[in-house]
Write an enzyme that holds these catalytic residues in place. Structure first.
Site, PDB file in Angstrom:
ATOM      1  N   LYS A 139      36.270 -14.900  59.755  1.00  0.00           N
ATOM      2  CA  LYS A 139      36.479 -13.449  59.211  1.00  0.00           C
ATOM      3  C   LYS A 139      35.434 -12.451  59.701  1.00  0.00           C
ATOM      4  O   LYS A 139      34.148 -12.793  59.134  1.00  0.00           O
ATOM      5  CB  LYS A 139      37.032 -13.395  57.711  1.00  0.00           C
ATOM      6  CG  LYS A 139      37.482 -12.189  57.249  1.00  0.00           C
ATOM      7  CD  LYS A 139      37.855 -12.167  55.660  1.00  0.00           C
ATOM      8  CE  LYS A 139      38.725 -10.838  55.333  1.00  0.00           C
ATOM      9  NZ  LYS A 139      38.809 -11.038  53.882  1.00  0.00           N
ATOM     10  N   SER A 148      43.851  -9.296  52.873  1.00  0.00           N
ATOM     11  CA  SER A 148      43.088  -8.649  54.026  1.00  0.00           C
ATOM     12  C   SER A 148      42.964  -9.672  55.486  1.00  0.00           C
ATOM     13  O   SER A 148      42.385  -9.200  56.227  1.00  0.00           O
ATOM     14  CB  SER A 148      41.767  -8.132  53.429  1.00  0.00           C
ATOM     15  OG  SER A 148      40.930  -9.248  52.933  1.00  0.00           O
ATOM     16  N   SER A 189      43.559 -12.039  49.074  1.00  0.00           N
ATOM     17  CA  SER A 189      43.322 -11.980  50.548  1.00  0.00           C
ATOM     18  C   SER A 189      43.279 -13.224  51.363  1.00  0.00           C
ATOM     19  O   SER A 189      43.137 -13.176  52.662  1.00  0.00           O
ATOM     20  CB  SER A 189      41.975 -11.030  50.859  1.00  0.00           C
ATOM     21  OG  SER A 189      42.254  -9.872  50.552  1.00  0.00           O
TER      22      SER A 189
END
Lengths: 95, 493
Positions: B80, B158, B182
């Protein structure tokens, strides 16, 4: 509690985010939508409850107060938008 | 051969690498090729690093030949783009960090590299991890690999890029962060497993901060066991994070095989919501039946403050974000706005230009709830409600070993469907936020498909630092569900 346009501008100034006049009205409506929804917390009885400041309810560790890092000015400055020698450069602050 | 390499589990790939059935270079090349073929449709990666990945694979092959390879040697992962990676741009999906190249490595990614993992690149996310649909990224939205032809669905957020990449076979696993859901929400919407461990289990050092008391790094995998293997590498005490837990890391992978015989599973009645899709309710009942059949006892419990979790979250998280994001001032790193004015002009223009709409909104909310005269009414009250939510969980875990709920109130929705009203978007995290507020471990496991053929996940929550039971329950559900469906957009198709 509902925000008026002047308060929206004041918050933006506190947050150091430039908000143009035509942004104020839509922001005001969005922020009031969020704050209105958050109001539901007022119905919770929190008498005698201590605020929880962090997850897992843990105590912070202490460490010895000594320097463990440093001497890496080039790394620290590597992403600077502007620099002067080993310093960050900013617009003139003092006349 | 190439396409089957992108369908393997981490355990199967590790075994085959050690038996030299294929090389780490072949395995990484298959994933690099898959990204080249599919990412123009998915946009799961912000930055691809194929050369670094292949160099890492060669190192893994050398270590495998020498016999000193780490437990993740040659396993290609997505990272990420919130984890700082030395020498590789780290953007947080924001214009303000669009050119930021960290001179240091986050502890979580350093741990993965120590164990021989290969990084394919940096995955897309909502800007500063603020969002539930990956639509607030400055680098464009991510498309869910399960999208039907002609219609782009969101992957959740997210950590949408990580979830989409693992689901589509572009990476064998990925890192994520979970502040309000997320990891678990995108895992559920993309049909994969995702684990948010206990707060303090994974170091936050080098992870771009959103809300420090709520940010939890954790893994994505196509199976529960893959998540367990990745977490075993990512976790561990780190003196560089003052909230890191000084505890030994258990053998999470071994816990997956424990079974659930004799366990007590709680069903929190407050998670049964009006208007929840009938098929989600049915899947939840099915999950409970699977656990009963596997030898667990199902018990009704109450978490009375559940409904206030989201509202408390939307005070605490923006408050901490407004403080954390004060560092983006155009002076030391990141974007600088153009001005001939004074320092305040520089700050205001930098932040107006650098932050997207949702990030600006949350900073403004956070600034307001922390401002003089409002602090106690909003922030202190929210922290008290947070204490009540933790108390609910503590009392429930006096009666049960784990809790089972749906992960999300709906399956993946269309891009653009929920962007107009921030509160509608926030409601997507109603089932995931409480575990973040309390800091307890929770994971999403793919359990079935809805009528439209989209994946749905079930959530398992456990006691603080008892990820092992969460993995045991998750693995039992996985085994009973026999979830083998794969998305339309995937490598090798």
């Amino acid at each position: 509690m509902s925000l008026d346009p002047a308060t929206v501008k004041r918050i933006a100034q506190l947050a150091r985010i430039r908000v143009t006049d035509d942004q104020v009205a839509p922001l005001q409506s969005q922020l009031n939508g969020i704050l209105g929804w958050i109001e539901q917390l007022q119905e919770v009885n929190v008498d005698g409850v201590a605020p929880l400041t962090g997850a897992a309810d843990m105590a912070l560790r202490m460490r010895e107060d000594r320097v463990t890092d440093g001497g890496i000015a080039e790394k620290v400055l590597a992403n600077a938008p502007d620099r002067a020698g080993e310093f960050f450069a900013v617009p003139k602050v003092v006349e | 051969m190439t396409s089957s390499l992108t369908e393997l589990s981490i355990a199967a790939a590790s075994e085959a690498l050690r038996a030299r059935k294929f090389s780490a270079r072949e395995l990484t090349q298959a994933h690099v090729d898959a990204i080249a073929a599919l990412d123009s449709q998915l946009n799961a990666f912000i930055t691809q690093t194929p050369e670094l990945a292949l160099a890492g694979a060669d190192q893994a092959d050398a270590a495998l030949s020498r016999g000193d390879a780490g437990k993740l040697a040659g396993i290609p992962l997505g990272i990420k783009d919130l984890f700082c990676t030395t020498g590789v741009r780290t953007t947080a999906a924001s214009r303000i960090l669009g050119h930021f190249v960290p001179p240091y490595e986050s502890t979580v990614t350093a741990n993965l590299l120590r164990d021989g993992a290969v990084f394919l690149g940096k995955t897309n996310l909502d800007e500063f991890a603020m969002g539930s649909s990956n639509e607030s990224s400055a680098f464009g939205p991510v498309t869910n690999p399960w999208s039907p032809p002609g219609k782009a669905l969101v992957p959740g957020g997210s950590s949408g890029g990580s979830a989409a990449a693992v689901s589509a076979g572009l990476a064998m696993g990925a890192t994520g962060t979970d502040t309000g859901g997320s990891i678990r929400q995108p895992a559920s919407l993309c049909g994969i497993a995702g684990m948010k461990p206990t707060y303090g289990r994974c170091s936050r050092y080098g992870v771009v901060a959103f809300a420090s008391s709520l940010d939890h790094p954790g893994p994505f995998g196509r199976s529960v066991a893959d998540c367990a293997t990745l977490l075993g590498s990512m976790a561990g005490f780190d003196p560089k994070d003052s909230t890191s837990a000084d505890r030994a890391v258990p053998d999470f992978a071994a816990a997956c095989a424990r079974g659930v015989k004799g366990l007590r599973i709680g069903v929190p009645r407050e998670y049964r919501q009006d208007g929840m899709a009938q098929e989600i309710d049915a899947l939840w009942e099915q999950g409970l039946a699977w656990l009963r059949d596997a030898g667990a006892t199902v018990v009704d419990v109450s978490l009375p403050h559940t409904k206030y979790g989201l509202a408390a979250y939307y005070i605490v998280a923006p408050a901490e974000a407004s403080s954390n994001l004060a560092r983006y001032d155009g002076v030391r790193f990141g974007l600088r706005g153009q001005t001939n004015g004074d320092l305040d002009d520089l700050y205001e223009l930098t932040r107006a230009e650098g932050f997207g709409e949702e990030v600006q909104r949350r900073i403004l909310i956070g600034t307001y709830v922390l401002s003089a005269g409002y602090y106690d009414a909003y922030y202190t009250r929210a922290q008290k409600v947070r204490a009540l939510i933790l108390r609910d969980f503590t009392e429930a875990f006096g009666q049960v070993d784990a809790l089972l709920t749906p992960t999300t109130p709906n399956a993946a929705f269309a891009q653009g469907e929920k962007v107009d009203d921030p509160v509608t978007m926030y409601l997507n995290d109603v089932f995931t936020v409480p575990a973040d507020l309390a800091g307890i471990p929770a994971m999403s496991v793919p359990a079935g498909l809805d009528g439209a053929g989209l994946p749905l996940g079930l959530q398992v929550m456990g006691r603080p630092f008892d990820e092992e039971t969460v993995f045991a329950v998750g693995a039992a559900i996985e085994k009973s569900a026999g979830f083998t469906a794969r998305p339309r957009l995937r490598a090798g198709v």
